[in-house]
Design an enzyme around this catalytic site. Sequence first.
Site, mmCIF file in Angstrom:
data_model
loop_
_atom_site.group_PDB
_atom_site.id
_atom_site.type_symbol
_atom_site.label_atom_id
_atom_site.label_comp_id
_atom_site.label_asym_id
_atom_site.label_seq_id
_atom_site.Cartn_x
_atom_site.Cartn_y
_atom_site.Cartn_z
ATOM 1 N N GLU A 136 0.838 -1.203 0.000
ATOM 2 C CA GLU A 136 0.000 0.000 0.000
ATOM 3 C C GLU A 136 0.877 1.258 0.000
ATOM 4 O O GLU A 136 0.559 2.251 -0.665
ATOM 5 C CB GLU A 136 -0.934 0.002 1.211
ATOM 6 C CG GLU A 136 -1.839 -1.209 1.349
ATOM 7 C CD GLU A 136 -2.885 -1.345 0.254
ATOM 8 O OE1 GLU A 136 -2.804 -0.641 -0.779
ATOM 9 O OE2 GLU A 136 -3.783 -2.192 0.410
ATOM 10 N N HIS A 176 2.124 1.680 -3.496
ATOM 11 C CA HIS A 176 1.095 2.226 -4.376
ATOM 12 C C HIS A 176 0.967 3.738 -4.192
ATOM 13 O O HIS A 176 0.808 4.481 -5.167
ATOM 14 C CB HIS A 176 -0.251 1.557 -4.078
ATOM 15 C CG HIS A 176 -0.233 0.074 -4.240
ATOM 16 N ND1 HIS A 176 -1.246 -0.751 -3.784
ATOM 17 C CD2 HIS A 176 0.686 -0.751 -4.810
ATOM 18 C CE1 HIS A 176 -0.951 -2.004 -4.071
ATOM 19 N NE2 HIS A 176 0.216 -2.036 -4.679
ATOM 20 N N TYR A 205 1.315 6.699 -7.117
ATOM 21 C CA TYR A 205 0.436 7.826 -7.463
ATOM 22 C C TYR A 205 1.185 9.148 -7.362
ATOM 23 O O TYR A 205 1.042 10.034 -8.206
ATOM 24 C CB TYR A 205 -0.788 7.845 -6.544
ATOM 25 C CG TYR A 205 -1.537 6.547 -6.473
ATOM 26 C CD1 TYR A 205 -1.827 5.808 -7.619
ATOM 27 C CD2 TYR A 205 -1.970 6.031 -5.253
ATOM 28 C CE1 TYR A 205 -2.509 4.604 -7.549
ATOM 29 C CE2 TYR A 205 -2.663 4.836 -5.170
ATOM 30 C CZ TYR A 205 -2.920 4.126 -6.324
ATOM 31 O OH TYR A 205 -3.595 2.940 -6.243
ATOM 32 N N GLU A 256 -11.285 -2.501 -1.225
ATOM 33 C CA GLU A 256 -10.245 -2.972 -2.142
ATOM 34 C C GLU A 256 -10.819 -3.871 -3.232
ATOM 35 O O GLU A 256 -10.411 -3.791 -4.398
ATOM 36 C CB GLU A 256 -9.150 -3.717 -1.359
ATOM 37 C CG GLU A 256 -8.405 -2.817 -0.386
ATOM 38 C CD GLU A 256 -7.118 -3.437 0.118
ATOM 39 O OE1 GLU A 256 -6.067 -3.207 -0.494
ATOM 40 O OE2 GLU A 256 -7.179 -4.160 1.131
#
Length: 377
Positions: free
Chosen positions: A156, A159, A163, A229
């Site tokens: 996470e 990720h 971004y 999710e």
Amino acid sequence: MLNWEDPLTTRPAAPAPSRAPQAEAADSRPETGADARPAPAAEPAHAIRPVNPDDKRVVNGLTDVNQLAPFKYPWAWNYFLNANKNHWTPLDINMASDVHDYFHKLTLEERHVYENVLAYLTTSDILAMRNIGLAVMEKMSAPELQIYQARQVYEEALHTWTYQHCIETIGLDQSEIYNRYRVVPEIHAKIRIANRRLDSVMRPDIDLRDRGELMNFLMAYIFFAAVFEGTWFYNGFTPVFALQRRGLMKGTAEQLQYIMRDEVMHASFGIRVAKQIMQEENIRPDPAAMREMWDEAEAAERAYAHYLLPDPILGYTAEMHSDQFRFIANRRAKQLGLEEPYPDAECAVEWLDEQANLRKEKNFFETRVTEYQTGGR
């Protein structure tokens, strides 16, 4: 004693200061009366018994959480091993064409879609990280579960870096993008729902031996695995994949493709854990509470879709986005062994599963094929 100036060498420990004779004499006197303290009890025999893996449980376990094997949940260990087959960073993917596409090819409507997908995802993955790392892991009483979840926390964070890398590479206003979840009601509504679930299980006084608390934890776990999710994320990458199918923003889409496969495993693992809790604790979600959960999530997703796509972009519409949410929601409910919330829903984006199911990827620098396992769609 460790020498902090040079950690590779040690220095002798300083001698302990001598005590005054009077203190030594006082120490040698036996305690009597009210000041007497009992000698420490011998360590109970059960503390040195070997662990019986049959005593392990997902929560409220009876074994030593520090002893990994023998496994009771070998499938959890396999999730960890499969997750480690995919090592990547956002720096591995060339984003040069995305910069050109954003400034020279995307329409205003397509820029709106691209920016707001990133604005939503940046906050959401931090929420997912906090949920697993702060609210879930410490309640797991089998280490093979915790070890995969530790990998999930890392993913996470990875990720979120991805971004940020996309936002920074394109040159978007970071303060403005990161604050959209606060000022755009349709994004804020989804974050608010997730925060409410997270806050309900992060209380320091939570006791999962209480059936009411256990049910609340199970519902929060199902929300993050199957809704947040498993459905919101799974559906959330689709607008960028729609651009990719037209040859636009291919670098960002490739980043999201790697992320999506992680998220598929996260959802699959979470659903497996939720089912294990239901079996071990003889507990089932209340159908009315599940219905309310799905309907609240669907309403938030529909509003978000219409904000994201007030006008269709080529190959993708708000109606397609909302219809696909309902189709995927049925899939997640079925995986949980629960009633499908939208029995008449049909697949609106037939190509979406391709993004999760591709098993082979080109190595970016050596142009060789590498394999990446997924945990299921």
